[in-house]
Write a protein that holds these residues in place. Structure first.
Motif, PDB file in Angstrom:
ATOM      1  N   ASN A 142       0.868  -1.182   0.000  1.00  0.00           N
ATOM      2  CA  ASN A 142       0.000   0.000   0.000  1.00  0.00           C
ATOM      3  C   ASN A 142       0.906   1.234   0.000  1.00  0.00           C
ATOM      4  O   ASN A 142       1.350   1.688   1.045  1.00  0.00           O
ATOM      5  N   GLU A 143       1.157   1.745  -1.184  1.00  0.00           N
ATOM      6  CA  GLU A 143       2.122   2.833  -1.310  1.00  0.00           C
ATOM      7  C   GLU A 143       1.615   4.147  -0.739  1.00  0.00           C
ATOM      8  O   GLU A 143       2.392   5.085  -0.545  1.00  0.00           O
ATOM      9  N   ALA A 144       0.305   4.205  -0.452  1.00  0.00           N
ATOM     10  CA  ALA A 144      -0.267   5.396   0.180  1.00  0.00           C
ATOM     11  C   ALA A 144      -0.350   5.266   1.691  1.00  0.00           C
ATOM     12  O   ALA A 144      -0.817   6.193   2.370  1.00  0.00           O
ATOM     13  N   HIS A 145       0.088   4.135   2.243  1.00  0.00           N
ATOM     14  CA  HIS A 145       0.049   3.944   3.698  1.00  0.00           C
ATOM     15  C   HIS A 145       0.872   5.047   4.366  1.00  0.00           C
ATOM     16  O   HIS A 145       2.003   5.329   3.931  1.00  0.00           O
ATOM     17  N   PRO A 146       0.361   5.688   5.412  1.00  0.00           N
ATOM     18  CA  PRO A 146       1.087   6.805   6.028  1.00  0.00           C
ATOM     19  C   PRO A 146       2.514   6.456   6.453  1.00  0.00           C
ATOM     20  O   PRO A 146       3.422   7.288   6.321  1.00  0.00           O
ATOM     21  N   ILE A 148       4.496   4.160   5.098  1.00  0.00           N
ATOM     22  CA  ILE A 148       5.328   4.010   3.904  1.00  0.00           C
ATOM     23  C   ILE A 148       5.694   5.386   3.346  1.00  0.00           C
ATOM     24  O   ILE A 148       6.858   5.644   2.998  1.00  0.00           O
ATOM     25  N   VAL A 149       4.716   6.272   3.273  1.00  0.00           N
ATOM     26  CA  VAL A 149       4.983   7.631   2.795  1.00  0.00           C
ATOM     27  C   VAL A 149       6.038   8.301   3.677  1.00  0.00           C
ATOM     28  O   VAL A 149       6.989   8.927   3.190  1.00  0.00           O
ATOM     29  N   HIS A 150       5.881   8.149   4.992  1.00  0.00           N
ATOM     30  CA  HIS A 150       6.856   8.737   5.925  1.00  0.00           C
ATOM     31  C   HIS A 150       8.241   8.160   5.713  1.00  0.00           C
ATOM     32  O   HIS A 150       9.245   8.890   5.665  1.00  0.00           O
ATOM     33  N   ASP A 151       8.339   6.837   5.594  1.00  0.00           N
ATOM     34  CA  ASP A 151       9.647   6.194   5.538  1.00  0.00           C
ATOM     35  C   ASP A 151      10.391   6.503   4.243  1.00  0.00           C
ATOM     36  O   ASP A 151      11.618   6.613   4.237  1.00  0.00           O
ATOM     37  N   LEU A 152       9.664   6.635   3.149  1.00  0.00           N
ATOM     38  CA  LEU A 152      10.324   7.000   1.899  1.00  0.00           C
ATOM     39  C   LEU A 152      10.917   8.406   1.979  1.00  0.00           C
ATOM     40  O   LEU A 152      11.971   8.678   1.388  1.00  0.00           O
ATOM     41  N   ALA A 153      10.254   9.284   2.731  1.00  0.00           N
ATOM     42  CA  ALA A 153      10.750  10.651   2.889  1.00  0.00           C
ATOM     43  C   ALA A 153      11.806  10.761   3.986  1.00  0.00           C
ATOM     44  O   ALA A 153      12.624  11.687   3.982  1.00  0.00           O
ATOM     45  N   ASN A 154      11.781   9.802   4.942  1.00  0.00           N
ATOM     46  CA  ASN A 154      12.690   9.867   6.097  1.00  0.00           C
ATOM     47  C   ASN A 154      13.320   8.487   6.332  1.00  0.00           C
ATOM     48  O   ASN A 154      13.051   7.834   7.360  1.00  0.00           O
ATOM     49  N   PRO A 155      14.142   8.004   5.418  1.00  0.00           N
ATOM     50  CA  PRO A 155      14.639   6.628   5.526  1.00  0.00           C
ATOM     51  C   PRO A 155      15.481   6.361   6.763  1.00  0.00           C
ATOM     52  O   PRO A 155      15.583   5.209   7.206  1.00  0.00           O
ATOM     53  N   GLU A 156      16.061   7.406   7.336  1.00  0.00           N
ATOM     54  CA  GLU A 156      16.891   7.202   8.525  1.00  0.00           C
ATOM     55  C   GLU A 156      16.072   7.129   9.807  1.00  0.00           C
ATOM     56  O   GLU A 156      16.602   6.802  10.873  1.00  0.00           O
ATOM     57  N   ARG A 157      14.773   7.405   9.740  1.00  0.00           N
ATOM     58  CA  ARG A 157      13.885   7.317  10.911  1.00  0.00           C
ATOM     59  C   ARG A 157      12.617   6.538  10.544  1.00  0.00           C
ATOM     60  O   ARG A 157      11.518   7.055  10.574  1.00  0.00           O
ATOM     61  N   PRO A 158      12.757   5.271  10.192  1.00  0.00           N
ATOM     62  CA  PRO A 158      11.598   4.524   9.702  1.00  0.00           C
ATOM     63  C   PRO A 158      10.591   4.185  10.795  1.00  0.00           C
ATOM     64  O   PRO A 158      10.912   4.181  11.987  1.00  0.00           O
ATOM     65  N   ARG A 159       9.377   3.894  10.341  1.00  0.00           N
ATOM     66  CA  ARG A 159       8.307   3.445  11.237  1.00  0.00           C
ATOM     67  C   ARG A 159       7.812   2.051  10.874  1.00  0.00           C
ATOM     68  O   ARG A 159       7.307   1.331  11.719  1.00  0.00           O
ATOM     69  N   SER A 160       7.903   1.697   9.609  1.00  0.00           N
ATOM     70  CA  SER A 160       7.284   0.466   9.109  1.00  0.00           C
ATOM     71  C   SER A 160       8.292  -0.668   9.021  1.00  0.00           C
ATOM     72  O   SER A 160       9.514  -0.457   9.016  1.00  0.00           O
ATOM     73  N   VAL A 161       7.766  -1.888   8.908  1.00  0.00           N
ATOM     74  CA  VAL A 161       8.628  -3.056   8.698  1.00  0.00           C
ATOM     75  C   VAL A 161       9.434  -2.917   7.407  1.00  0.00           C
ATOM     76  O   VAL A 161      10.663  -3.088   7.427  1.00  0.00           O
ATOM     77  N   PRO A 162       8.803  -2.606   6.262  1.00  0.00           N
ATOM     78  CA  PRO A 162       9.625  -2.414   5.054  1.00  0.00           C
ATOM     79  C   PRO A 162      10.666  -1.312   5.221  1.00  0.00           C
ATOM     80  O   PRO A 162      11.804  -1.447   4.744  1.00  0.00           O
ATOM     81  N   GLY A 163      10.299  -0.224   5.902  1.00  0.00           N
ATOM     82  CA  GLY A 163      11.234   0.875   6.095  1.00  0.00           C
ATOM     83  C   GLY A 163      12.468   0.452   6.867  1.00  0.00           C
ATOM     84  O   GLY A 163      13.604   0.780   6.483  1.00  0.00           O
ATOM     85  N   PHE A 164      12.274  -0.277   7.968  1.00  0.00           N
ATOM     86  CA  PHE A 164      13.415  -0.730   8.770  1.00  0.00           C
ATOM     87  C   PHE A 164      14.262  -1.741   8.003  1.00  0.00           C
ATOM     88  O   PHE A 164      15.498  -1.634   7.954  1.00  0.00           O
ATOM     89  N   TYR A 202       9.167  -1.891  -2.093  1.00  0.00           N
ATOM     90  CA  TYR A 202       9.615  -0.729  -1.311  1.00  0.00           C
ATOM     91  C   TYR A 202      11.035  -0.337  -1.717  1.00  0.00           C
ATOM     92  O   TYR A 202      11.350   0.851  -1.863  1.00  0.00           O
ATOM     93  N   ALA A 203      11.898  -1.337  -1.919  1.00  0.00           N
ATOM     94  CA  ALA A 203      13.271  -1.051  -2.337  1.00  0.00           C
ATOM     95  C   ALA A 203      13.285  -0.345  -3.691  1.00  0.00           C
ATOM     96  O   ALA A 203      14.077   0.583  -3.910  1.00  0.00           O
ATOM     97  N   GLU A 204      12.414  -0.769  -4.600  1.00  0.00           N
ATOM     98  CA  GLU A 204      12.325  -0.113  -5.913  1.00  0.00           C
ATOM     99  C   GLU A 204      11.903   1.341  -5.777  1.00  0.00           C
ATOM    100  O   GLU A 204      12.369   2.212  -6.531  1.00  0.00           O
TER     101      GLU A 204
END
Length: 494
Positions: A142-146, A148-164, A202-204
């Protein structure tokens, strides 16, 4: 006294304790979602494996939301008790495989540092279906998940499993450290394949070239886990602490049965879980489908209909013979025929064991607890089975009743007019739809069918499905859950 390494010698006789030197453990596994299930399942297998073949497999647990587990177990140096209960009594075991605890929202940088350590070879997950930030109906990210949106913009402070996980893998790659294996232990179809697809996508989104690298370098084995683990109560804490002779702030309570089937793909190694009863197989899918459709599908059906009928726990529900007949019929006549098991698998024994497990009076597994997060669970537990039955032109009466039970439950009011505490990622939307439709099956069912993330685009267009569910929901409103269950599962005499 509090349970801790210093007080282990004070445990009462008969309590099993770690059979290895915990001080010599190295963190080899990071577990995301360190809740009761992990501590009653994977951590127990690892604890037993460490006693048989010691290795660098200490577990660092990470809570992605609440600090409760860390706050309870940190003063105990990660030690906790597993209480195995059945009608014959209770057996206590202190588990020592968890050696560290972090809370991701408090310090995401510390979690990323942990995940990038060269000693970490496996990351296991029990984050529930909603933790994957995906569309349950399609399995896509879900690329619109809040988050995911946050983590793509802030990769050094992730919230989601894909982000981490993706940020940690990027850092490991840059440092020349081999990727860890990602082992999902959640109730998702093809959970390893699903996790791989979500992480790759997510990596893509981070960098198109990363998706290709991920696909060729990161192993995501499929697995199937099975053990019933109710939420721990204060009464459980008191009872376990009395049995230990020490105070344990957060024990877990479970049943004797435990199963773990794993696809054996671990490029950088793993504990010898097979020595403790885990099954290492080339293909997990038949076992996973068996569990999702027989255990989880039955559990959800029992949860919604049992709750509506006024039963607090699964064992209370199964004390009603009509519910036993309903679930046995669902397994034998509707879910079972959709399964394709390898030679030697004994479906009859598995179904018999499930009935016995559901009836276990020593487990106070609340129907309300199992009923949580239905929008995430229905696609895997009931709707996949329904699709296969419809494709075969076969009846779906009991499966449709389970779906109708969910609809009646998420309407937010029980049969006595009392409010239901509906816990679900889509709870606000469900409440809005229920308020607009009112207690009218012919309005509520079509409104809920419109949730494409749950039902997809195909089922709402199939009148065999919509008619069966709407009719069952109409009957639940008119007659009540117990009466409907009685009529769908009549006694032999009837």
């Amino acid at each position: 006294m509090r349970l801790s390494p210093d007080t282990l010698p004070s445990l009462r006789p008969g309590v099993q304790r770690p059979g290895y030197d915990r001080a010599a453990l190295t963190t080899g596994i990071v577990h995301l979602g360190i809740g009761a299930f992990h501590r009653a399942h994977q951590a127990v297998y690892t604890d037993a494996a460490l006693a048989r073949s010691f290795g660098p497999w200490g577990i660092a647990g990470v809570s992605l939301r609440s600090p409760d587990t860390r706050d309870a177990l940190e003063p105990q140096d990660g030690l906790y008790t597993v209480a195995v209960r059945d009608a014959a009594g209770e057996r206590l075991r202190v588990v020592g495989s968890v050696t560290g605890l972090l809370v991701a929202p408090e310090d995401p940088a510390a979690v990323l540092e942990l995940l990038t350590r060269p000693s970490v070879r496996i990351v296991t997950l029990t984050v529930t279906e909603k933790g994957y930030c995906h569309d349950p109906a399609t399995g896509a990210l879900n690329e619109a998940h809040p988050d995911i949106v946050h983590d793509l913009a802030n990769p050094e402070r992730p919230r989601s499993v894909p982000g981490f996980l993706v940020e940690a893998l990027i850092r490991r790659r840059a440092a020349g450290v081999e990727p860890f294996t990602v082992l999902s232990c959640d109730n998702l179809p093809s959970n390893g394949d699903t996790a791989a697809g979500l992480l790759r996508r997510y990596a893509e989104l981070r960098d198109p070239a990363l998706g290709t690298w991920f696909a060729g370098n990161v192993a995501c084995p499929n697995s199937m886990v099975d053990r019933i683990v109710p939420a721990t109560t204060d009464a459980d804490r008191d009872r376990v602490s009395d049995g230990l002779g020490l105070r344990d702030a957060w024990p877990v309570v479970t049943e004797p049965f435990s199963q773990w089937v794993i696809e054996d793909r671990f490029p950088t190694g793993r504990p010898a879980w097979e020595l403790e009863g885990a099954e290492l197989v080339p293909d997990v899918h038949p076992y996973e489908t068996m569990k999702l459709r027989l255990l989880n599908g039955s559990h959800s059906t029992l949860a919604y209909l049992g709750y509506l009928a006024g039963y607090e726990t699964v064992s209370d529900t199964m004390a009603d013979p009509a519910f036993v007949r309903l679930i046995r019929g669902l397994m034998d006549e509707e879910a079972g025929p959709t399964l394709h098991m390898p030679p030697g698998a004994d479906l009859g024994h598995y179904k018999d064991a499930l009935i016995e497990r559901f009836c276990n009076p020593a487990l106070r597994h609340r129907t309300w607890q199992i009923a949580m997060d239905g929008t995430q669970k229905l696609p895997q537990r009931l709707l996949g089975t329904i699709r296969d039955r419809l494709a075969a032109g076969a009846p779906i009466d009991r499966l449709a009743l389970g779906v109708a039970g969910w609809m009646r439950y998420v309407s937010g009011t029980d049969e006595a007019g009392r409010p239901i505490d509906v816990r679900d990622p889509m709870a606000a939307k469900l409440a809005e739809l229920a308020a607009e439709a009112g207690p009218d099956a012919d309005r509520l069912a079509p409104a809920l069918f419109g949730l494409a993330a749950v039902f997809g685009d195909d089922l709402p267009r199939d009148p065999r499905f919509t008619a069966a569910v709407t009719d069952a929901l109409r009957r639940l409103y008119a007659e009540g859950a117990r009466a409907v269950v009685q009529s769908v599962a009549p006694s032999a005499a009837g």
